[in-house]
Design a protein around this motif. Structure first.
Motif, PDB file in Angstrom:
ATOM      1  N   HIS A  29       0.814  -1.233   0.103  1.00 20.52           N
ATOM      2  CA  HIS A  29       0.220  -0.092  -0.024  1.00 20.52           C
ATOM      3  C   HIS A  29       0.916   1.316  -0.042  1.00 20.52           C
ATOM      4  CE1 HIS A  29       0.264  -0.518   4.435  1.00 20.52           C
ATOM      5  NE2 HIS A  29       0.606   0.495   4.551  1.00 20.52           N
TER       6      HIS A  29
ATOM      7  N   THR B 255       1.064   2.129  -3.571  1.00 22.20           N
ATOM      8  CA  THR B 255      -0.307   2.097  -4.364  1.00 22.20           C
ATOM      9  C   THR B 255      -1.476   3.025  -3.935  1.00 22.20           C
ATOM     10  OG1 THR B 255       0.202  -0.163  -4.574  1.00 22.20           O
ATOM     11  CG2 THR B 255      -2.048   0.365  -5.049  1.00 22.20           C
ATOM     12  N   SER B 256      -1.947   3.744  -4.896  1.00 18.82           N
ATOM     13  CA  SER B 256      -3.097   4.650  -4.405  1.00 18.82           C
ATOM     14  C   SER B 256      -4.354   4.509  -5.046  1.00 18.82           C
ATOM     15  CB  SER B 256      -2.614   5.882  -4.465  1.00 18.82           C
ATOM     16  OG  SER B 256      -1.789   6.167  -5.463  1.00 18.82           O
ATOM     17  N   GLU B 257      -5.530   4.944  -4.560  1.00 20.04           N
ATOM     18  CA  GLU B 257      -6.675   4.598  -4.984  1.00 20.04           C
ATOM     19  C   GLU B 257      -7.485   6.046  -5.126  1.00 20.04           C
ATOM     20  OE1 GLU B 257      -8.945   1.340  -3.495  1.00 20.04           O
ATOM     21  OE2 GLU B 257     -10.653   2.841  -2.897  1.00 20.04           O
TER      22      GLU B 257
ATOM     23  N   LYS C 296     -13.666   3.364 -10.196  1.00 17.27           N
ATOM     24  CA  LYS C 296     -12.620   3.359  -9.220  1.00 17.27           C
ATOM     25  C   LYS C 296     -11.033   3.393 -10.090  1.00 17.27           C
ATOM     26  CE  LYS C 296     -12.819   0.585  -5.595  1.00 17.27           C
ATOM     27  NZ  LYS C 296     -12.690  -0.490  -4.905  1.00 17.27           N
TER      28      LYS C 296
ATOM     29  N   ILE D 295      -6.846   2.621  -9.605  1.00 12.96           N
ATOM     30  CA  ILE D 295      -6.160   2.182  -8.484  1.00 12.96           C
ATOM     31  C   ILE D 295      -4.517   2.217  -9.393  1.00 12.96           C
ATOM     32  CG2 ILE D 295      -4.834   0.217  -6.906  1.00 12.96           C
ATOM     33  CD1 ILE D 295      -8.171  -0.759  -7.035  1.00 12.96           C
TER      34      ILE D 295
ATOM     35  N   THR E  20     -13.117  -0.835 -12.852  1.00 15.31           N
ATOM     36  CA  THR E  20     -12.043  -0.322 -12.142  1.00 15.31           C
ATOM     37  C   THR E  20     -10.824  -0.374 -13.172  1.00 15.31           C
ATOM     38  OG1 THR E  20     -12.740  -1.276  -9.940  1.00 15.31           O
ATOM     39  CG2 THR E  20     -10.375  -0.700 -10.129  1.00 15.31           C
TER      40      THR E  20
ATOM     41  N   VAL F 149      -6.772  -0.381 -13.240  1.00 16.38           N
ATOM     42  CA  VAL F 149      -5.686  -0.629 -12.708  1.00 16.38           C
ATOM     43  C   VAL F 149      -4.364  -0.369 -13.604  1.00 16.38           C
ATOM     44  CG1 VAL F 149      -4.387  -2.399 -11.480  1.00 16.38           C
ATOM     45  CG2 VAL F 149      -6.876  -2.375 -11.185  1.00 16.38           C
TER      46      VAL F 149
ATOM     47  N   SER G   2       1.305   8.537  -9.629  1.00 16.80           N
ATOM     48  CA  SER G   2      -0.181   8.034  -9.461  1.00 16.80           C
ATOM     49  C   SER G   2      -1.184   9.426  -9.655  1.00 16.80           C
ATOM     50  CB  SER G   2      -0.459   7.677  -8.058  1.00 16.80           C
ATOM     51  OG  SER G   2       0.088   8.474  -7.239  1.00 16.80           O
TER      52      SER G   2
ATOM     53  N   ASP H 170     -10.297  -6.578  -6.124  1.00 16.81           N
ATOM     54  CA  ASP H 170     -11.339  -5.557  -6.232  1.00 16.81           C
ATOM     55  C   ASP H 170     -12.624  -5.981  -6.881  1.00 16.81           C
ATOM     56  OD1 ASP H 170     -11.900  -2.596  -6.087  1.00 16.81           O
ATOM     57  OD2 ASP H 170     -12.063  -3.076  -8.154  1.00 16.81           O
TER      58      ASP H 170
END
Lengths: 434, 441
Positions: B18, B21-23, B31, B33, B205, B207, B214, B391
């Protein structure tokens, strides 16, 4: 999970034969003479190593299957260690040990965390199993039996029947005719002494190359290489393979097989690793059948006619002349139409070559995707192993894109005309129409 | 595990995913990611739609996958095949895949070309044009794919029928490629309706993994996807699996030299599990005890040892969306019947129920789990896959970080407990593939 297109895998395989940019490859020989290729990379706490030997099935010498059986038995015993001791040494340290053999190459590989205390736990065992297998008789019988079962199953799998028939027909008496899986008769004939002899001849210093990638300094890599090769016996490189015969006359071989689809494969021996036509044929094939959805075969046979899920062509560069192959599968009622198209598309490509636009498109794709070939340690170690094994120049990757860009449409047409002969191909058709 | 191994392995736990990684969730519900990985100047872009064969019903099975094929066949702005041409001309490679719970489209490309991918994906999220001629050809390709992938591979056929036997009412029974008769009757309208129903920003989503920043990716995603209106996504009616209260058996005769055996026990999955999640991780470790390498029990006792099988293994996937199975499968040695192989698996299960596993076995599995989580990071594509799969089934991708801790918390008693709880013969389905000739005897 279903992937849209099998070609993805095929393209990757072909790409896997190729190499990359600005990779700082360091090379030296161990004290006992094993060639080492090393790329230092500290981004992840991982070390990958691959030990390659010219010990594939092309070295079986008529005792088909002996190379694969030797390779399988490497993990079955060494000195006082049995199969479980060996596996536990790697697995209890979280390391992943692998091994396999093909027609040219046999290898052992190891992926470990780079922490010295952990790495030390697996190093000696890896060195021992590669160099000092004990070939216990019960393991010989067990692994032989597993190979026999797998061979019997091969004869019931349509894709394997096509592949095996194709190699058998194309290579006749050449060492590539029978693959690593061997034959029932020869597998049953192999003795423990045969295994010892094969291993003693081919798993030796002069016939080995070692690829290392990962989180080590050069000095650490040097020490690591010394330890990995410490037990390896001195010995010479295998002799170069005999050149394969060309197919003199076109021939269609039909094999009856109960299935709803017919599988078709055609080709001939063409390309060795250091061939001067390599780049022209590579770029040309990219346009003909090597580039996924934009290739001519895919466009005409799948996209325009819906005849096949997967259709492709490739040159498989090997130590001796590896095959050019074109292949597809289609429901049996339309097999003739598909076979005819395959031949027409090839003939047309040879006669007229690619268009300038196709060539430009191919060059953009090949050179633009170059960084993708080297975006992980596992891909880098694949390339290092190939470069070491086939003795390619260390700057092979550095010059790759420049070599691609040099190719002209005339080069492609000329190379295809000289090297690819639709009138001298073996065509194998397996299915119910046969 | 000796002390050094333990300390070293524990050290690797301090590298959470994490951290890099960001969301972000756009206003329309989509979404994004992003996982930064700066090792090479490339990027992997994957767009995941929460749609797959477990959303389908009888009569239109395979529609999610057929639709996936049509997504390459043109939009209001692109000719059929043009999407692929643009990606190829930019040095990218691309493909797509469909599974039970998701359909995903991906590109691997030089990092400065990411914008092209996002622009094209935003276009085909809403603007696909269904052309009769294209559909007819493509559904023929899908039928060829089924023939190649399943119909002429007896083991694939066995797995397909095994799932349809183990699951009677749950859509897990539906093969993702679709039954052939459904593929014969599937119409373009079915695919087009499916597209309208499920392809929307609030059901997707994105990715992205690679040499990117990011915040830059969030801005690009905003630029291309934020203008797309969300849809009203209505999930299908629940079709829970009825309780299994008795063993089920299936035989299939096919073109094969050796028989093949599959055994599966109904087991829970993480998603929607109301019990102690330790059960899930204990089953995962148990699978490693049996089949986590050449030193594990199956290899030691069944491949070597008694030489019952020439190949054998177990598998358990805690991350399916709907009900799961713990599988045992293998090819019996030629001198041995499938029944004997089945009994050997049953004996292994009984051993796990009666006796605690050894400390050495537990530590081996844990060492493998920790190392494999480090090895996973070598592949940007796989990291994207792990994030996207979690996810898409409605789990938090941060579970990737807590996974090692969860595995580490499992002890021998947990394993014995789940072996007793879930390996219940009334929850078992057994499928056997036999060589055709034995059918005639």
């Amino acid at each position: 999970m279903i992937v849209k297109n099998l070609l993805f895998i095929v393209v990757m395989m072909w790409a896997g034969q190729q190499a990359a940019f600005a990779l700082d490859i360091q090379s030296w020989h161990t004290k006992n003479g094993v060639k080492v290729l090393f790329v230092e990379s500290h981004d992840l706490p991982i070390v990958d190593v691959r030990f390659t030997f010219k010990a594939g099935s092309s070295r079986d010498g008529g005792l088909y299957g002996v190379s694969r059986l030797v390779n399988a038995l490497l993990v079955e015993g060494s000195g006082n260690y049995n199969a479980e001791d060996i596996a536990l040494a790697f697995e209890s340290a979280g390391a992943e040990m692998g091994h396999d053999s093909l027609r040219d190459m046999a290898w052992t590989s190891l992926r470990s965390l780079s922490e010295p205390a952990l790495l030390a736990k697996t190093t000696d065992m890896f060195a021992r199993i590669t160099a000092l297998p004990s070939f216990p008789q019960d393991a010989i019988d067990r692994d032989r039996n597993a190979m026999l079962v797998s061979l019997a199953n091969r004869k019931n799998e349509i894709a394997k029947v096509v592949e095996d028939t194709f190699f058998h027909q194309v290579y006749k008496d050449h060492a590539y005719a029978v693959g690593p899986h061997g034959t029932e008769k020869t597998l049953n004939a192999i003795t423990r002494q045969d295994l010892l002899d094969f291993h003693g001849r081919f798993y030796v210093t002069g016939n080995a190359a070692l690829a290392i990638v990962g989180d080590l300094t050069k000095q650490q890599a040097r020490d690591y290489a010394e330890r990995l090769t410490a037990h390896l016996k001195q010995g010479e490189a295998a002799r170069p393979l005999a050149k394969s015969q060309t197919v003199k006359q076109a021939k269609t071989v039909r094999v009856p097989f109960k299935a709803t689809q017919t599988h078709i494969r055609q080709g001939q021996p063409v390309l060795s690793r250091k061939d001067p036509d390599y780049f022209s044929l590579y770029v040309g094939n990219h346009i003909l059948g090597g580039s996924g959805f934009s290739s001519r075969l895919m466009q005409e046979i799948r996209e325009n006619r819906g005849l096949s899920y997967s259709v492709y062509s490739y040159f498989l560069p090997m130590e001796s002349s590896g095959p050019f192959e074109m292949a597809l599968q289609t429901k049996t009622q339309q097999a003739q139409e598909a076979a005819r198209l395959l031949q027409e598309l090839l003939t047309e490509f040879i006669a007229n070559g690619p268009s300038e636009q196709e060539l430009e498109h191919a060059k953009k794709n090949i050179t633009g995707s170059f960084p993708l070939k080297l975006d992980s340690n596992s891909k880098i170690v694949d390339y290092l192993a190939l470069i070491g094994f086939y003795d390619l120049p260390l700057d092979y990757l550095d010059n790759f894109n420049a070599n691609i860009l040099k190719v002209t449409a005339a080069d492609i047409q000329d190379a295809f005309k000289r090297r690819v002969k639709p009138g001298q191909m073996i065509r194998v058709i397996v299915g119910e129409s046969s | 595990m000796d002390k050094i191994t333990f300390i070293v392995l524990t050290f690797f736990l301090a590298m959470p995913i994490h951290a890099s990684t960001s969301e972000k969730i756009l206003d329309n519900g989509m979404k994004i990611i992003v996982r930064e990985d700066h090792r090479a100047p490339v990027v992997v872009s994957q767009i995941w739609y929460r749609i797959g064969s477990t959303y389908e019903h009888d009569g239109i099975t395979g529609v999610s996958h057929a639709l996936e094929h049509m997504m390459f066949k043109g939009t209001e702005n692109l000719k059929p095949g043009e999407f692929s041409e643009i990606i190829a001309a930019n040095g990218g490679s691309e493909n797509a895949f469909t599974s039970r719970d998701y359909t995903a489209y991906f590109q691997r490309i030089a990092k400065d070309r990411l914008e092209i991918c996002l622009k094209l994906e935003a276009d085909r999220m809403r603007n696909v044009v269904f052309l009769k001629g294209e559909y007819k050809k493509e559904v023929a390709v899908v039928r060829e794919e089924r023939r190649w992938r399943v119909d002429n591979k007896p083991r694939s056929k066995l797995f397909e029928q095994f799932y349809a036997t183990a699951f009677l009412t749950s859509p897990v029974r539906i093969p993702t490629i679709g039954w052939m008769d459904d593929l014969q009757q599937l119409e373009m309208k079915d695919a087009a309706d499916w597209y309208k129903k499920w392809y929307a920003p609030n059901n997707a989503t994105l990715v992205v993994v690679g040499d990117v920043n990011s915040e830059d990716v969030f801005s690009l995603a905003e630029k291309y996807f934020a203008g797309i209106e969300p849809s009203n996504i209505e999930p299908p009616k629940l079709r829970p699996e009825i309780e299994q209260n008795g063993e089920r058996r299936l035989n299939l005769y096919g073109q094969t030299a050796s028989p093949y055996l599959i055994m599966g026990f109904k087991t829970p999955v993480l998603k929607g599990f109301e019990g102690d999640v330790k059960d899930i991780y204990a089953l995962d470790v148990l699978s490693g005890i049996l089949d986590g390498g050449n030193s594990a029990r199956v290899a030691k006792k069944m491949l070597r040892g008694d030489e019952i099988a020439v190949e054998a293994g177990t598998s358990y996937d805690p991350y399916d969306r709907l009900g799961g199975l713990f599988l045992f499968a293998g090819t019996p040695n030629e001198k041995v019947s499938p029944q004997t192989l089945e009994q050997a698996f049953i004996d292994e299960i009984k051993d796990l129920q009666d006796n605690p596993v050894t400390q050495q076995e537990l530590e081996r599995v844990k060492a493998q789990v920790i190392a494999s989580k480090v090895f996973d990071r070598d592949s940007m594509f796989n990291m994207g896959m792990q994030i996207g799969m979690l996810d898409s089934v409605g789990l938090d991708w941060r579970l990737i970080d807590s996974y090692v801790d969860s595995i580490n918390s499992i002890n021998a008693a947990d394993i014995q407990r789940v072996a007793r709880k879930y390996f219940n013969k009334n929850k078992l389905t057994v499928a056997t593939l036999w060589p055709e000739k034995e059918a005639q005897e």
